[in-house]
Design a protein around this motif. Structure first.
Motif: not given
Length: 178
Positions: A100-102, A166-170, A172-178
């Motif tokens: 969760s940290q860049a 630093h990544i939205e969506g909560g 990794l999977s949710q962010r990749l599926l956007r």
């Protein structure tokens, strides 16, 4: 006497069927790729150890994905492969996507899965204590979702629980599926 035994045989068979213990899940699915042996916590720790030895930013390239393959679920691996070929996703995913940290972590400690009460679980979320050394030391927790595929445990998702991810969506999977 033979008639009584013949009448009791179906009843005995029925009772034995009632006492048979069935697992919560019958099929873990198949896995054709190699995997890392061990329980969910040891596989997760080995994955984070690899990440600490060879830190990377953004989406993993094909070489990095090949190294991560034994640790990743089929679903997450395929999603990462697909995202790597999408220039739009590649441009928006910067920093350490497994944290969760860049800047990512310099140390990681995965919680012991022996505290999980359900040993028949198909998936187990495990907390990961992460920290980063430097001028301004940081520490935070994320969660890694481990899934049982075939006879292997594999990383299926990372949930970002740290302060101001630093990544939205909560996850990794949710962010990749956007």
């Amino acid at each position: 006497m033979k008639l009584q035994l013949a009448a009791l045989a179906p009843l005995a068979l029925l009772l034995s069927a009632c006492t048979t213990v069935q697992p919560v899940f019958k099929d873990n699915g198949s896995r054709t790729s190699p995997c890392v042996e061990g329980g969910p916590d040891s596989v997760a720790q080995a994955f984070y150890d690899l990440r600490l030895e060879q830190p990377a930013q953004g989406l993993p390239n094909a070489t990095q994905l090949a190294k991560y393959r034994p640790y990743l679920s089929d679903r997450l691996y395929q999603t990462l492969l697909k995202a790597d070929s999408d220039p739009q996703k590649e441009a928006t995913l910067r920093g350490d996507i497994f944290s969760s940290q860049a800047a990512g972590a310099t140390s990681a400690s995965v919680a012991d899965s022996s505290s999980i009460p359900n040993h028949d679980a198909r998936n187990i979320p495990l907390r990961v204590k992460l920290s980063r050394d430097g001028d301004k030391p940081q520490s935070w927790q994320d969660e890694v979702l481990m899934i049982h595929e075939g006879t292997c445990w594999a990383v299926d998702d990372v949930r970002y629980l740290g302060p101001a991810p630093h990544i939205e969506g909560g996850s990794l999977s949710q962010r990749l599926l956007r």
